[in-house]
Write a protein that holds these residues in place. Sequence first.
Motif, PDB file in Angstrom:
ATOM      1  N   PRO A 101      31.621  48.374  52.447  1.00 60.12           N
ATOM      2  CA  PRO A 101      32.487  47.291  51.965  1.00 60.12           C
ATOM      3  C   PRO A 101      32.549  47.207  50.436  1.00 60.12           C
ATOM      4  N   ALA A 102      31.570  47.790  49.744  1.00 57.99           N
ATOM      5  CA  ALA A 102      31.620  47.795  48.283  1.00 57.99           C
ATOM      6  C   ALA A 102      32.833  48.548  47.766  1.00 57.99           C
ATOM      7  N   GLY A 103      33.401  49.409  48.610  1.00 60.32           N
ATOM      8  CA  GLY A 103      34.587  50.147  48.197  1.00 60.32           C
ATOM      9  C   GLY A 103      35.796  49.263  47.966  1.00 60.32           C
ATOM     10  N   VAL A 104      35.823  48.062  48.547  1.00 59.26           N
ATOM     11  CA  VAL A 104      36.957  47.161  48.343  1.00 59.26           C
ATOM     12  C   VAL A 104      37.073  46.793  46.864  1.00 59.26           C
ATOM     13  N   ALA A 105      35.962  46.415  46.261  1.00 57.10           N
ATOM     14  CA  ALA A 105      35.989  46.072  44.833  1.00 57.10           C
ATOM     15  C   ALA A 105      36.188  47.304  43.963  1.00 57.10           C
ATOM     16  N   ALA A 106      35.609  48.431  44.389  1.00 53.83           N
ATOM     17  CA  ALA A 106      35.713  49.645  43.580  1.00 53.83           C
ATOM     18  C   ALA A 106      37.137  50.162  43.526  1.00 53.83           C
ATOM     19  N   PHE A 107      37.863  50.093  44.653  1.00 52.66           N
ATOM     20  CA  PHE A 107      39.193  50.690  44.737  1.00 52.66           C
ATOM     21  C   PHE A 107      40.314  49.662  44.673  1.00 52.66           C
ATOM     22  N   ALA A 108      40.008  48.446  44.328  1.00 53.55           N
ATOM     23  CA  ALA A 108      41.049  47.430  44.232  1.00 53.55           C
ATOM     24  C   ALA A 108      42.002  47.752  43.082  1.00 53.55           C
ATOM     25  N   PRO A 109      43.290  47.419  43.222  1.00 51.52           N
ATOM     26  CA  PRO A 109      44.233  47.633  42.120  1.00 51.52           C
ATOM     27  C   PRO A 109      43.790  46.890  40.866  1.00 51.52           C
ATOM     28  N   ARG A 110      44.101  47.467  39.722  1.00 45.33           N
ATOM     29  CA  ARG A 110      43.728  46.867  38.438  1.00 45.33           C
ATOM     30  C   ARG A 110      44.904  46.907  37.482  1.00 45.33           C
ATOM     31  N   ALA A 111      44.889  46.018  36.536  1.00 45.02           N
ATOM     32  CA  ALA A 111      45.940  45.989  35.525  1.00 45.02           C
ATOM     33  C   ALA A 111      45.851  47.236  34.654  1.00 45.02           C
ATOM     34  N   ASP A 112      46.977  47.906  34.470  1.00 43.43           N
ATOM     35  CA  ASP A 112      47.015  49.044  33.555  1.00 43.43           C
ATOM     36  C   ASP A 112      48.029  48.806  32.433  1.00 43.43           C
ATOM     37  N   GLY A 113      48.324  47.533  32.197  1.00 38.02           N
ATOM     38  CA  GLY A 113      49.251  47.138  31.145  1.00 38.02           C
ATOM     39  C   GLY A 113      49.073  45.673  30.827  1.00 38.02           C
ATOM     40  N   PRO A 114      49.923  45.128  29.985  1.00 39.48           N
ATOM     41  CA  PRO A 114      49.739  43.734  29.529  1.00 39.48           C
ATOM     42  C   PRO A 114      50.209  42.680  30.521  1.00 39.48           C
ATOM     43  N   PHE A 115      50.758  43.061  31.658  1.00 39.02           N
ATOM     44  CA  PHE A 115      51.346  42.081  32.582  1.00 39.02           C
ATOM     45  C   PHE A 115      50.471  41.826  33.805  1.00 39.02           C
ATOM     46  N   GLY A 116      49.201  42.162  33.724  1.00 46.20           N
ATOM     47  CA  GLY A 116      48.273  41.849  34.787  1.00 46.20           C
ATOM     48  C   GLY A 116      48.392  42.789  35.975  1.00 46.20           C
ATOM     49  N   THR A 117      47.561  42.521  36.980  1.00 43.59           N
ATOM     50  CA  THR A 117      47.521  43.393  38.158  1.00 43.59           C
ATOM     51  C   THR A 117      48.829  43.372  38.931  1.00 43.59           C
ATOM     52  N   LEU A 118      49.391  42.175  39.156  1.00 43.79           N
ATOM     53  CA  LEU A 118      50.638  42.080  39.909  1.00 43.79           C
ATOM     54  C   LEU A 118      51.773  42.759  39.156  1.00 43.79           C
TER      55      LEU A 118
END
Length: 526
Positions: free
Chosen positions: A224-241
Motif C-alpha cells: 500500500p505504500a506504493g499509493v503515496a509513491a506513485f501518486a500524481p504530482r504537480a510538475d508545473g505552477p498550476f498544482g496537481t490537478l
Amino acid sequence: MSPSLYGMRPSSRFVRFAPAALGLVLGLLALGPALGPGFTLRYDMVFVPDPVWGSYGGGFPRAVPSDQVVALLSAVLPGQIVQKAVLLGIFVLAASGAAALVPSDRTAARLAAAAFYAWNAYLAQRLLLGQWALLLGFAGLPWAVRAAARGGALRLAAALLPAAVGGFQAMLVTAVAVLPVAAFRSADGWRARVRGVLGSAATIAVLSLPWLVPALRSDAIADPAGVAAFAPRADGPFGTLGSLLCLGGIWNAEAGVPGQGSWGTAAVRLVLTAVALIGFVRQALRRRLQGDESYVRGLAVAAAAGLVIACTGAFAPRVLQGLMGVWAGFGPFRDGQLYIAPLALALAVGFAAAVTWLDRAALGRIAFAAAAVPVLALPTFALGAFGRLGSAEYPDGWRAVQAIVNHDPAPGALVSLPWGAYRAFGWNGGRVVLDPATKSFARRVVWDDALVVGVPGGGRIRVASEDPLNRRVGDLVSGSGPLTAAFADEGVRYVLVESRNQNAFLSRLPGAIPVWRDAELLLMRL
C-alpha cells in the motif's frame, strides 16, 4: 454517420496518409539521438541483444507478453532495429488513429488531432520513463475506441492487438475507454448496449489471458505504500490537478521534459487544454442534438473516469490503500496518472473540432498551421528531450556472460548484484536504466524489485518487493555473512556482479567459481 468513423473515402492519397506521415515526422523529431546505432536504454526501457523467452519470476507479470513478442521479432531482425521500429510505430499509430477518429473530412482538423495525440506531456513523460509497452496501448487507443463504436468482436480484437502486446497496463488503460464507448454507442436499445459491453469485456479478457493467468496465480504482494509513491504530482505552477489536465503530473520528476514546469510553457499548455476541452464539449452537444453520439459520449465518460482514478491517489489515497488491503488486484491503480490517456484522446478530438471551426471560417491557412501548436507548446520534447534519450552499444562482456549462462543446461537462478533495481552505466551516458540482467537470461533472475521513491520536501518512500524469492535473497544480501550456501539453498546457480562491487562480494561467496571477469562484470557459478 461520421464519414471518418464509418468509412471516409479520401479524395487523394495525401489526405489518407498525411496523418501517418505526420506521426512519422514527429517520431523522428522526438526520438532524435535515440535512433542512432545501439539500444535506447532509460529507466524501464530495456532492450538487450539476443533476447530470450525468459521467466518473469514470481512477481506481477509486467513484461508479459511484450518481452516475448520482442524476442520473437528479434529472431528475425536485430534487436536494436526492432526497438527503433516499435518506438517510431508508436508515433505513427497514435497520429493516424487520432485522425481516423475525428468526425470530419477536413484534412487540417485530422492533422491537428494527429499532432495533439502524438505530441503531448503524457506520451513524453511515459517515454522518458521507458514505458514503451504502455505506449503501445496508448497509440492503439483511438483505433480501439473507433472499433468499439462500430461494434463487432473481430474488429475490436484487431484494434486491441497493440494493447494486448503491451500487457496489463496497456490493456487496463484501454479498457477504461473501450467499455464506456461500447456502453454509450448508438444502438437499438439497452439490450444491444449490454450485449456490446459484454462482448467488449469478453474480447478484452481473452486478449489479456497471457498476463491475466500468471497474475492470478502469482503470489505477488502489492505494498500500500506504493499509493503515496506513485501518486500524481504537480510538475508545473498550476498544482496537481492542473498538471493532470495538461496531461502531465507523473510521479517521477526525471520523466519531465526540460523546462516543462516553467510558467510560460505551463500556461501555453493550459490554454491549449482549455481550447481543446471547449471544442470537445461543443462537438458532443452538437452530435447529441443530431442524434448521432457515436463514440463521443462514451469517450467523455472514459476521460472523466480516468481523471477520477488519477485524482484518487493524489487526493484520497486512503481509499485506494483500503482497496489494496482487501485485494492486491487493485495495485495497478496506484499509478493513477496512467489513466488520463482517454482524456488525451478526448482533447485531441476537441482540438480538431476547434480547428474545424477555423477551417469553416475560411481561415484555412491558420487551420493547417494549427498542427504545429502542440509541438510549440512542448518544444523540449524534441531531439530525445534534448539528449535525455540516446543510444548505446552493450560492452562485449554483456554478450559473453549472456552466452555462458544461456548455454548452460543446468537449472538454477541467477542473482544480480549489487542489490538495486536501477543502474547508471558509463557506457550508457550515465542514464538510469533498469538492470539489463532482468531481460538477458533464459532462467529465473533474482533482483531487487523494491523501489525507493523520493517525495517533495525530502524523505523517501520504499515500496516493498513483490516477489517472495527476491525478498528472501534481499534479506540475505543485506546481512554480512557468507552467501554461497544460503544462495544454493534458494536454488541459485549463478551470481552476476557489476564491476565496482566485485571485491565486496567476492569475500562473501567462498567456493564460488569465477567463469567470467572483466572491467565491467564478474560472473560466478556456485
